[in-house]
Every structure is written in C-alpha cells, then in structure tokens.
Design an enzyme around this catalytic site. Structure first.
Site, PDB file in Angstrom:
ATOM      1  N   LYS A  17      -7.170  -4.954  -0.074  1.00 11.91           N
ATOM      2  CA  LYS A  17      -6.954  -3.821   0.847  1.00 11.91           C
ATOM      3  C   LYS A  17      -7.900  -3.876   2.046  1.00 11.91           C
ATOM      4  O   LYS A  17      -7.471  -3.774   3.180  1.00 11.91           O
ATOM      5  CB  LYS A  17      -7.235  -2.498   0.131  1.00 11.91           C
ATOM      6  CG  LYS A  17      -6.095  -1.942  -0.650  1.00 11.91           C
ATOM      7  CD  LYS A  17      -6.392  -0.502  -1.074  1.00 11.91           C
ATOM      8  CE  LYS A  17      -7.756  -0.308  -1.674  1.00 11.91           C
ATOM      9  NZ  LYS A  17      -7.932  -0.371  -3.085  1.00 11.91           N
ATOM     10  N   ARG A  93      -6.514   8.892  -3.468  1.00 12.39           N
ATOM     11  CA  ARG A  93      -6.693   8.201  -4.735  1.00 12.39           C
ATOM     12  C   ARG A  93      -6.236   9.064  -5.902  1.00 12.39           C
ATOM     13  O   ARG A  93      -6.272   8.612  -7.052  1.00 12.39           O
ATOM     14  CB  ARG A  93      -8.170   7.907  -4.930  1.00 12.39           C
ATOM     15  CG  ARG A  93      -8.524   6.443  -4.922  1.00 12.39           C
ATOM     16  CD  ARG A  93     -10.029   6.374  -5.052  1.00 12.39           C
ATOM     17  NE  ARG A  93     -10.516   5.073  -5.351  1.00 12.39           N
ATOM     18  CZ  ARG A  93     -10.896   4.191  -4.428  1.00 12.39           C
ATOM     19  NH1 ARG A  93     -10.753   4.444  -3.154  1.00 12.39           N
ATOM     20  NH2 ARG A  93     -11.402   3.047  -4.791  1.00 12.39           N
ATOM     21  N   ARG A 130     -16.338 -11.690  -6.208  1.00  6.78           N
ATOM     22  CA  ARG A 130     -16.509 -11.095  -4.876  1.00  6.78           C
ATOM     23  C   ARG A 130     -17.974 -10.882  -4.497  1.00  6.78           C
ATOM     24  O   ARG A 130     -18.770 -10.450  -5.305  1.00  6.78           O
ATOM     25  CB  ARG A 130     -15.773  -9.743  -4.855  1.00  6.78           C
ATOM     26  CG  ARG A 130     -16.061  -8.920  -3.617  1.00  6.78           C
ATOM     27  CD  ARG A 130     -15.015  -7.881  -3.404  1.00  6.78           C
ATOM     28  NE  ARG A 130     -15.238  -6.683  -4.209  1.00  6.78           N
ATOM     29  CZ  ARG A 130     -14.452  -5.597  -4.114  1.00  6.78           C
ATOM     30  NH1 ARG A 130     -13.413  -5.589  -3.298  1.00  6.78           N
ATOM     31  NH2 ARG A 130     -14.714  -4.544  -4.868  1.00  6.78           N
ATOM     32  N   ARG A 162     -21.530  -6.371  -5.125  1.00  3.31           N
ATOM     33  CA  ARG A 162     -21.555  -4.913  -5.072  1.00  3.31           C
ATOM     34  C   ARG A 162     -22.036  -4.341  -6.398  1.00  3.31           C
ATOM     35  O   ARG A 162     -21.714  -4.876  -7.447  1.00  3.31           O
ATOM     36  CB  ARG A 162     -20.135  -4.396  -4.777  1.00  3.31           C
ATOM     37  CG  ARG A 162     -19.995  -3.821  -3.395  1.00  3.31           C
ATOM     38  CD  ARG A 162     -18.566  -3.584  -3.041  1.00  3.31           C
ATOM     39  NE  ARG A 162     -17.888  -2.625  -3.915  1.00  3.31           N
ATOM     40  CZ  ARG A 162     -16.683  -2.124  -3.663  1.00  3.31           C
ATOM     41  NH1 ARG A 162     -16.037  -2.500  -2.578  1.00  3.31           N
ATOM     42  NH2 ARG A 162     -16.118  -1.271  -4.478  1.00  3.31           N
ATOM     43  N   ARG A 173     -13.128   1.210 -13.112  1.00  4.17           N
ATOM     44  CA  ARG A 173     -12.404   1.493 -11.868  1.00  4.17           C
ATOM     45  C   ARG A 173     -10.926   1.166 -12.007  1.00  4.17           C
ATOM     46  O   ARG A 173     -10.065   1.891 -11.506  1.00  4.17           O
ATOM     47  CB  ARG A 173     -13.012   0.707 -10.707  1.00  4.17           C
ATOM     48  CG  ARG A 173     -14.193   1.452 -10.093  1.00  4.17           C
ATOM     49  CD  ARG A 173     -15.222   0.496  -9.526  1.00  4.17           C
ATOM     50  NE  ARG A 173     -14.725  -0.283  -8.425  1.00  4.17           N
ATOM     51  CZ  ARG A 173     -15.010  -1.583  -8.236  1.00  4.17           C
ATOM     52  NH1 ARG A 173     -15.735  -2.247  -9.109  1.00  4.17           N
ATOM     53  NH2 ARG A 173     -14.541  -2.199  -7.195  1.00  4.17           N
TER      54      ARG A 173
HETATM   55  P1  ADP Z   1     -12.732  -0.089  -4.903  1.00  7.11           P
HETATM   56  O1  ADP Z   1     -11.326   0.189  -4.434  1.00  7.11           O
HETATM   57  O2  ADP Z   1     -12.992  -1.540  -5.125  1.00  7.11           O
HETATM   58  O3  ADP Z   1     -13.163   0.765  -6.062  1.00  7.11           O
HETATM   59  P2  ADP Z   1     -13.853   1.337  -2.587  1.00  7.11           P
HETATM   60  O4  ADP Z   1     -14.819   0.722  -1.650  1.00  7.11           O
HETATM   61  O5  ADP Z   1     -12.531   1.750  -2.043  1.00  7.11           O
HETATM   62  O6  ADP Z   1     -13.726   0.248  -3.735  1.00  7.11           O
HETATM   63  O7  ADP Z   1     -14.500   2.611  -3.302  1.00  7.11           O
HETATM   64  C1  ADP Z   1     -15.746   2.522  -3.959  1.00  7.11           C
HETATM   65  C2  ADP Z   1     -16.043   3.823  -4.709  1.00  7.11           C
HETATM   66  O8  ADP Z   1     -16.119   4.915  -3.785  1.00  7.11           O
HETATM   67  C3  ADP Z   1     -15.000   4.261  -5.721  1.00  7.11           C
HETATM   68  O9  ADP Z   1     -15.149   3.615  -6.978  1.00  7.11           O
HETATM   69  C4  ADP Z   1     -15.280   5.773  -5.805  1.00  7.11           C
HETATM   70  O10 ADP Z   1     -16.445   6.038  -6.565  1.00  7.11           O
HETATM   71  C5  ADP Z   1     -15.590   6.117  -4.373  1.00  7.11           C
HETATM   72  N1  ADP Z   1     -14.389   6.529  -3.611  1.00  7.11           N
HETATM   73  C6  ADP Z   1     -13.860   5.916  -2.508  1.00  7.11           C
HETATM   74  N2  ADP Z   1     -12.768   6.569  -2.072  1.00  7.11           N
HETATM   75  C7  ADP Z   1     -12.586   7.621  -2.910  1.00  7.11           C
HETATM   76  C8  ADP Z   1     -11.622   8.673  -3.000  1.00  7.11           C
HETATM   77  N3  ADP Z   1     -10.596   8.766  -2.138  1.00  7.11           N
HETATM   78  N4  ADP Z   1     -11.743   9.566  -4.004  1.00  7.11           N
HETATM   79  C9  ADP Z   1     -12.753   9.501  -4.878  1.00  7.11           C
HETATM   80  N5  ADP Z   1     -13.687   8.543  -4.860  1.00  7.11           N
HETATM   81  C10 ADP Z   1     -13.625   7.606  -3.891  1.00  7.11           C
END
Ligand code: ADP
Length: 220
Positions: A17, A93, A130, A162, A173
């Site tokens: 993404k 999400r 990654r 990360r 996740r």
């Molecule tokens: P990934 O999709 O690999 O988990 P992201 O960088 O998109 O990585 O998100 C990292 C973390 O940030 C998520 O695991 C969550 O804790 C938080 N997060 C990001 N976007 C949201 C969202 N829309 N709602 C709730 N938590 C979020």
C-alpha cells in the site's frame, strides 16, 4: 495536467500500500495521507497523540476510532486535499471509521476504494524482510537493501526494522485486519465503490492496474 483523485487504498499489511500510494500520489499530483506515517511522526515528536499511540502501535493494536477520525477529518479539511483530492492509506480500518469518512466526504465523495490484494503467505514473507527509513519512510528489504550500508538512498536516514514488524506484532496486525478491516471490502462493494486489484507483480504493473481501474470507473 492530469485530473486529481479522491482514493482510499485498502490491503493487508505488506501488500505494498505505502509504495503504491506514493506512486499514485505522484501520478495524480495529490497528497499521500498515511495515518501510519502520521502516527509514527507523532511518536517521534513525542506529542500527546504520540504518547497515546506508541504502546498500541508496538503491540499491533489499533488506535481508538475517535482519535483516528479526528486526525483524518482535520487533514481532509486542508486546502491541498479539498482542491485536487488525496490518496488515503491506512484509513478507514474499521466500519466505524468508514461511516465517519462517508460523512466527512459527503460534499466531495470518494472516486473509488481499491483493495490491493496479496495473499497472506506472501505478505508474511515480505513483512519479515521489510526494513524502513526512520526519517522518510522509504521501504527496503533484506533482498533489496540500500546501496550503502543501512543508510537510506533517498535521504541518508537510518534504515531499520519497524518496531511492529516482530513476528508477534505482525500476527496480531494481520488478525486485526481480518476481523476489523476486511469487512470493509464488503461494505464498499455493497455501495459499488470497490475495485479489487491484484497487488502481485512488478511495481509499475501494479500501479498501472490501479490507474486503469480508476480511469475505467471515471469513463463508465
Ligand atoms: P500496517 O498497515 O503495516 O499495520 P501502518 O503504518 O498503516 O502499518 O499502521 C501502523 C499502526 O498505526 C497500526 O498497526 C495501528 O496501530 C496504527 N494505525 C494506523 N492507521 C490506523 C487507523 N486508521 N485506525 C487505527 N489505528 C491505526
């Protein structure tokens, strides 16, 4: 100049993404809004939001809906997004977030929601390998590392794994994704807003597939 776009990109962790959203934001000349990047910046800057989000993120838990909706609503009110649009990455999400987004965008609805589809076994391998730049977020992997040591090719920042790419947090996740985010695929499909795009193959091919699905929607 190409037209802008208002796009949401869904997809499992590791589906690509972030990489595709950067490419799409250049193609359509609109901001890439990544809620994960916004939260990581808040953690780094040690803001109040960062302090609230930090532990949840390391464990792979979601940040509460009301906080996320607030952040996104504010960002979508900025001039750069109201004019040409945006690529939204990592939001919504949950169904609650999707409902809120529908209200926030009522005056200027989304053009499309793309589900970048990559099977679980492939994303698991990608996530384990990654590596990311702590400063600009550029993505690398054990197979495709930076040119010089673990310094970012784009900005010279440190390239690391990360904190939430540990096996336990990755599993959590992906479970959260299946339970809370995957239902959005049906939610958007029911509203005829969804295109599923195969996320496997060369980066250029995947970008072209997404662009083609947006353009075919527009000309329909
Ligand atoms: P990934 O999709 O690999 O988990 P992201 O960088 O998109 O990585 O998100 C990292 C973390 O940030 C998520 O695991 C969550 O804790 C938080 N997060 C990001 N976007 C949201 C969202 N829309 N709602 C709730 N938590 C979020």
């Amino acid at each position: 100049m190409t037209s802008g776009v208002r796009l949401v990109v869904l997809g499992r962790q590791g589906a690509g993404k972030g990489t595709q959203c950067v490419r799409l934001s250049r193609h359509y000349v609109v901001p890439h809004i990544s809620t994960g990047d916004m939260l990581r910046a808040a953690v780094k800057a040690e803001t109040e939001l960062g302090r609230k989000a930090s532990e949840l993120m390391s464990a792979g838990d979601l940040v509460p809906d009301d906080i996320m909706v607030g952040i996104v609503e504010e960002r979508l009110g900025d001039d750069d997004t109201t004019h040409r649009g945006y690529i939204l990455d990592g939001f919504p999400r949950t169904v609650t977030q999707a409902d809120a987004l529908a209200q926030i965008t009522a005056a200027r609805p989304l053009d499309l929601v793309v589900d970048l589809d990559v099977p679980v076994d492939i994303v698991l391998a990608r996530l384990a390998s990654r590596r990311v730049c702590v400063d600009c977020g550029s993505n690398y992997s054990l197979e495709a590392p930076p040119r010089y040591g673990w310094s970012c090719d784009n900005c010279g920042g440190e390239v690391i794994q990360r904190q939430d790419d540990t096996p336990a947090a990755i599993k959590h996740r992906l479970d959260e994704y299946e339970h809370k985010t995957a239902p959005l695929i049906e939610w958007y499909s029911d509203r005829d807003m969804l295109e599923v795009v195969d996320g496997q193959g060369k980066l250029d091919e995947v970008t072209q597939r997404v662009v083609a699905s947006i353009e075919s929607r527009r000309s329909a």
